[in-house]
Scaffold this motif. Structure first.
Motif, PDB file in Angstrom:
ATOM      1  N   LEU A  94       0.837  -1.198   0.000  1.00  0.00           N
ATOM      2  CA  LEU A  94       0.000   0.000   0.000  1.00  0.00           C
ATOM      3  C   LEU A  94       0.874   1.252   0.000  1.00  0.00           C
ATOM      4  O   LEU A  94       0.587   2.232  -0.697  1.00  0.00           O
ATOM      5  CB  LEU A  94      -0.938   0.010   1.207  1.00  0.00           C
ATOM      6  CG  LEU A  94      -1.882   1.207   1.312  1.00  0.00           C
ATOM      7  CD1 LEU A  94      -2.729   1.368   0.051  1.00  0.00           C
ATOM      8  CD2 LEU A  94      -2.781   1.098   2.542  1.00  0.00           C
ATOM      9  N   LYS A  95       1.946   1.222   0.762  1.00  0.00           N
ATOM     10  CA  LYS A  95       2.879   2.352   0.787  1.00  0.00           C
ATOM     11  C   LYS A  95       3.454   2.608  -0.609  1.00  0.00           C
ATOM     12  O   LYS A  95       3.626   3.760  -1.029  1.00  0.00           O
ATOM     13  CB  LYS A  95       4.016   2.067   1.771  1.00  0.00           C
ATOM     14  CG  LYS A  95       5.085   3.158   1.861  1.00  0.00           C
ATOM     15  CD  LYS A  95       4.541   4.480   2.357  1.00  0.00           C
ATOM     16  CE  LYS A  95       5.619   5.472   2.772  1.00  0.00           C
ATOM     17  NZ  LYS A  95       6.533   5.832   1.678  1.00  0.00           N
ATOM     18  N   THR A  96       3.714   1.525  -1.341  1.00  0.00           N
ATOM     19  CA  THR A  96       4.229   1.670  -2.693  1.00  0.00           C
ATOM     20  C   THR A  96       3.250   2.435  -3.573  1.00  0.00           C
ATOM     21  O   THR A  96       3.651   3.305  -4.364  1.00  0.00           O
ATOM     22  CB  THR A  96       4.519   0.290  -3.314  1.00  0.00           C
ATOM     23  OG1 THR A  96       5.575  -0.334  -2.580  1.00  0.00           O
ATOM     24  CG2 THR A  96       4.946   0.413  -4.768  1.00  0.00           C
ATOM     25  N   PHE A  97       1.955   2.141  -3.425  1.00  0.00           N
ATOM     26  CA  PHE A  97       0.975   2.903  -4.199  1.00  0.00           C
ATOM     27  C   PHE A  97       0.935   4.366  -3.753  1.00  0.00           C
ATOM     28  O   PHE A  97       0.933   5.280  -4.586  1.00  0.00           O
ATOM     29  CB  PHE A  97      -0.423   2.303  -4.087  1.00  0.00           C
ATOM     30  CG  PHE A  97      -1.442   3.090  -4.861  1.00  0.00           C
ATOM     31  CD1 PHE A  97      -1.627   2.854  -6.210  1.00  0.00           C
ATOM     32  CD2 PHE A  97      -2.159   4.114  -4.266  1.00  0.00           C
ATOM     33  CE1 PHE A  97      -2.518   3.615  -6.957  1.00  0.00           C
ATOM     34  CE2 PHE A  97      -3.051   4.876  -4.989  1.00  0.00           C
ATOM     35  CZ  PHE A  97      -3.240   4.625  -6.344  1.00  0.00           C
ATOM     36  N   LEU A  98       0.901   4.601  -2.455  1.00  0.00           N
ATOM     37  CA  LEU A  98       0.806   5.967  -1.948  1.00  0.00           C
ATOM     38  C   LEU A  98       2.018   6.806  -2.335  1.00  0.00           C
ATOM     39  O   LEU A  98       1.910   8.025  -2.492  1.00  0.00           O
ATOM     40  CB  LEU A  98       0.622   5.960  -0.428  1.00  0.00           C
ATOM     41  CG  LEU A  98      -0.673   5.303   0.082  1.00  0.00           C
ATOM     42  CD1 LEU A  98      -0.756   5.386   1.603  1.00  0.00           C
ATOM     43  CD2 LEU A  98      -1.898   5.931  -0.550  1.00  0.00           C
ATOM     44  N   ASP A  99       3.172   6.164  -2.496  1.00  0.00           N
ATOM     45  CA  ASP A  99       4.361   6.885  -2.954  1.00  0.00           C
ATOM     46  C   ASP A  99       4.112   7.529  -4.315  1.00  0.00           C
ATOM     47  O   ASP A  99       4.679   8.578  -4.629  1.00  0.00           O
ATOM     48  CB  ASP A  99       5.561   5.938  -3.072  1.00  0.00           C
ATOM     49  CG  ASP A  99       6.143   5.561  -1.723  1.00  0.00           C
ATOM     50  OD1 ASP A  99       5.821   6.228  -0.724  1.00  0.00           O
ATOM     51  OD2 ASP A  99       6.922   4.579  -1.660  1.00  0.00           O
TER      52      ASP A  99
END
Length: 232
Positions: A94-99
């Motif tokens: 999810l962090k990868t998407f938010l980045d």
């Protein structure tokens, strides 16, 4: 009501099932729900090329994966971000998407529709850490311009939904019902508060003196925001 959900995992554990409880309470026959599951819908890792900032989001190497999710978020009345707690943080996928959403922060090119949405962030943990996850997720929504975000963090005391005690599940359902009712009353009727307006004003001042990113500045000029117009 249009709802978009970003699930921070593929497995259907406590966080997923808690989110489904919210969806059951919030939706009706007229609701439209779009769900994305990470890592199935996760783009590749952000490579720090700065293309989204300086050349536009469509020049991101992962735009074909990112933009379909972004469009659904722009269309939604309610944005739900959810993730189980992994070592006191959200899931890496999810962090990868938010980045990839950095260009949509108020410091760059926020979308005007974000200022009229409600956010809901959800996390569960076997022990501690769920509140840390929801705090981080809420911060992302705030900097996108979402004026109101509700948090639901719960320690479930189990490593699977099946192992969560019956009394705990009843407590979760009761709390979810009350919060869902509150969200239903406020959705489509929310406006930016003092904190959001103050941050937007700071970003407006920053864009007036922006001499390093023409793409951002031109965006603000085109929207009329630098000259006093507001997105709400």
């Amino acid at each position: 009501m249009k709802i978009v959900v970003l699930h921070g995992q593929m497995h259907k554990g406590s966080t997923y099932n808690t989110t489904k409880l919210f969806l059951d309470k919030l939706s009706d026959n007229n609701s439209e729900i779009a769900e994305f599951f990470m890592p199935k819908h996760t783009p590749g890792f952000c490579i720090g090329c700065f293309n989204c900032f300086t050349k536009g989001e469509d020049t991101c190497p992962h735009t074909e994966t990112v933009q379909p999710v972004v469009k659904k978020m722009e269309e939604a009345d309610l944005i739900i971000l959810e993730s189980p707690c992994y070592v006191f943080g959200m899931s890496g996928q999810l962090k990868t998407f938010l980045d990839h959403m950095g260009y949509r922060w108020m410091s760059h090119r926020p979308h005007e529709k974000m200022f009229s949405k409600i956010g809901l962030v959800i996390s569960t943990a076997a022990g501690a850490g769920a509140k840390k996850v929801t705090k981080d997720l809420k911060n992302n929504l705030f900097y996108w311009g979402v004026p109101k975000t509700y948090c639901y963090a719960k320690t479930v005391g189990a490593s699977s939904w099946e192992a969560v005690k019956t009394d705990k599940k009843k407590q979760i359902e009761s709390e979810v019902t009350k919060l869902a009712e509150k969200i239903s009353r406020e959705v489509c009727n929310v406006k930016p508060g003092i904190k959001t307006k103050a941050m937007f004003k700071i970003m407006k001042m920053s864009q007036k003196s922006n001499d390093w990113n023409a793409t951002d500045k031109e965006y603000w000029i085109k929207k009329g925001w630098i000259n006093g117009k507001n997105p709400w």
